[in-house]
Design a protein around this motif. Structure first.
Motif, short mmCIF file in Angstrom:
data_model
loop_
_atom_site.label_atom_id
_atom_site.label_comp_id
_atom_site.label_asym_id
_atom_site.label_seq_id
_atom_site.Cartn_x
_atom_site.Cartn_y
_atom_site.Cartn_z
N PHE A 51 3.65 19.28 4.42
CA PHE A 51 3.83 17.83 4.60
C PHE A 51 2.51 17.17 5.05
N THR A 52 1.81 17.81 6.01
CA THR A 52 0.60 17.20 6.56
C THR A 52 -0.54 17.25 5.55
N PHE A 53 -0.64 18.37 4.80
CA PHE A 53 -1.70 18.49 3.80
C PHE A 53 -1.48 17.48 2.68
N TRP A 54 -0.22 17.29 2.28
CA TRP A 54 0.10 16.30 1.25
C TRP A 54 -0.30 14.90 1.73
N LEU A 55 0.00 14.62 3.01
CA LEU A 55 -0.36 13.33 3.59
C LEU A 55 -1.87 13.12 3.58
N LEU A 56 -2.63 14.20 3.92
CA LEU A 56 -4.10 14.10 3.92
C LEU A 56 -4.63 13.86 2.51
N PRO A 75 0.84 -1.20 0.00
CA PRO A 75 0.00 0.00 0.00
C PRO A 75 0.87 1.26 0.00
N PRO A 76 0.38 2.37 -0.60
CA PRO A 76 1.22 3.56 -0.76
C PRO A 76 1.71 4.14 0.55
N ARG A 77 1.00 3.91 1.68
CA ARG A 77 1.42 4.54 2.92
C ARG A 77 2.78 4.03 3.40
N VAL A 78 3.19 2.86 2.94
CA VAL A 78 4.52 2.36 3.32
C VAL A 78 5.60 3.25 2.73
N ARG A 120 -1.77 8.07 11.18
CA ARG A 120 -2.35 8.22 9.84
C ARG A 120 -3.87 8.23 9.87
N ASN A 121 -4.43 8.36 11.09
CA ASN A 121 -5.88 8.46 11.23
C ASN A 121 -6.40 9.70 10.50
N SER A 122 -7.45 9.51 9.69
CA SER A 122 -7.95 10.60 8.83
C SER A 122 -8.37 11.83 9.63
N LEU A 123 -9.09 11.59 10.73
CA LEU A 123 -9.58 12.70 11.55
C LEU A 123 -8.42 13.46 12.19
N LEU A 124 -7.42 12.69 12.66
CA LEU A 124 -6.26 13.28 13.32
C LEU A 124 -5.45 14.13 12.33
N VAL A 125 -5.24 13.61 11.11
CA VAL A 125 -4.47 14.34 10.10
C VAL A 125 -5.22 15.61 9.69
N SER A 126 -6.55 15.52 9.56
CA SER A 126 -7.35 16.71 9.23
C SER A 126 -7.19 17.77 10.32
N LEU A 127 -7.20 17.33 11.56
CA LEU A 127 -7.02 18.25 12.69
C LEU A 127 -5.65 18.92 12.63
N PHE A 128 -4.60 18.15 12.31
CA PHE A 128 -3.25 18.70 12.18
C PHE A 128 -3.21 19.74 11.07
N VAL A 129 -3.85 19.42 9.91
CA VAL A 129 -3.83 20.33 8.76
C VAL A 129 -4.51 21.66 9.13
N ILE A 130 -5.68 21.57 9.77
CA ILE A 130 -6.42 22.79 10.12
C ILE A 130 -5.62 23.61 11.14
N GLY A 131 -5.11 22.93 12.16
CA GLY A 131 -4.33 23.62 13.19
C GLY A 131 -3.07 24.27 12.63
N ASP A 132 -2.37 23.55 11.76
CA ASP A 132 -1.15 24.09 11.14
C ASP A 132 -1.48 25.30 10.29
#
Lengths: 176, 176
Positions: free
Chosen positions: A168-173, A21-24, A100-112
């Protein structure tokens, strides 16, 4: 290839996956959450925000200018956010969690994004006032231009680092 | 399902695709390049940038403050960029082009990010000076506070619209 060879596997043995999977592959990107690069960015943001805050607060009459009061508030928020994310990164690195939890990454993106915008706004408003005092009015004799310039510079450096974290975080999301 | 039914097609007839490629779905997102929403965002950015520019330039002594000179320069750059992208969008809509070329989208992302950052910087620096004149010094009688406030507000609106364009284009680049 799997289409021309019908799958025949013993019960209980899962078929081998041809493509990981791509996440690796993405785990290799230093700067993303739960990597050493990401932790370094967070610690850098925190350090520069603390330097900027200290510089402005050390000037006795900084509170007479609204822009500098806003700079202090923005640096407090930025340092708290970066410190929180640094602690989360340390936890993830020590306990080998992927974050890599979707909700957590979204929270990081918004906060950043929010803190990056507020930090850039504070840096620019303070830079506008500093240039006004220094270049336009030539009133550095009565004001602490040197300290203001250091505060503005470190705020811009904080913004550069938080923007890198945001990308980096937005790209990950977007590529999850 | 295809695994249990070997594909038998007459020569020259391509097999039917079960899943359409993701870019077909993404075309629906209004706000991306080559959509009516994207064009509206570009025209909005251009209009607000022109209003902001006109407001500041109409004040006789605006050039004595560096931040306002920078605001004028940033608004010229922003309006030129938005106008160029609006023309490209009109061309793409009229001739049904998709603008999904990787190099082109990367160029849009970089341009949007640079102009968004410069526009926010100009808005914040000018806002800092306007608040200093109005609230901190109470010197609105000798200065055109009203026009400065309109200029700062329209610059912030320009920034909101260019940021929306940036997010749509960056998402398109990341999910291509």
């Amino acid at each position: 290839m799997d289409i021309s060879h019908p799958a025949v596997h013993p019960v209980g043995v899962p078929p081998a996956e041809a493509r990981p999977p791509p996440r690796v592959r993405m785990k290799e990107w230093q700067g993303m959450p739960a990597t050493a690069g990401g932790l370094t960015l967070r610690l850098g943001q925190f350090s520069f925000a603390v330097i900027s805050f200290t510089m402005v607060v050390s000037i006795s009459n900084f509170s007479t200018v609204t822009a500098f009061c806003y700079l202090v508030a923005a640096m407090v928020l930025q340092s708290l956010w970066s410190l929180t994310l640094a602690i989360i990164d340390i936890y993830a690195l020590l306990w080998k969690r992927s974050l890599r939890n979707s909700l957590l990454v979204s929270l990081f993106v918004i906060g950043d994004w929010v803190t990056a915008t507020l930090t850039l706004a504070a840096a620019c408003a303070s830079a506008g006032i500093t240039v006004l005092i220094d270049n336009d009015l030539g009133a550095c004799a009565q004001n602490h231009c040197g300290r203001y310039e250091v505060a503005v510079s470190t705020t811009f450096l904080t913004w550069v680092l938080i923007t890198m974290s945001f990308f980096f975080t937005f790209w990950l999301l977007a590529t999850r």
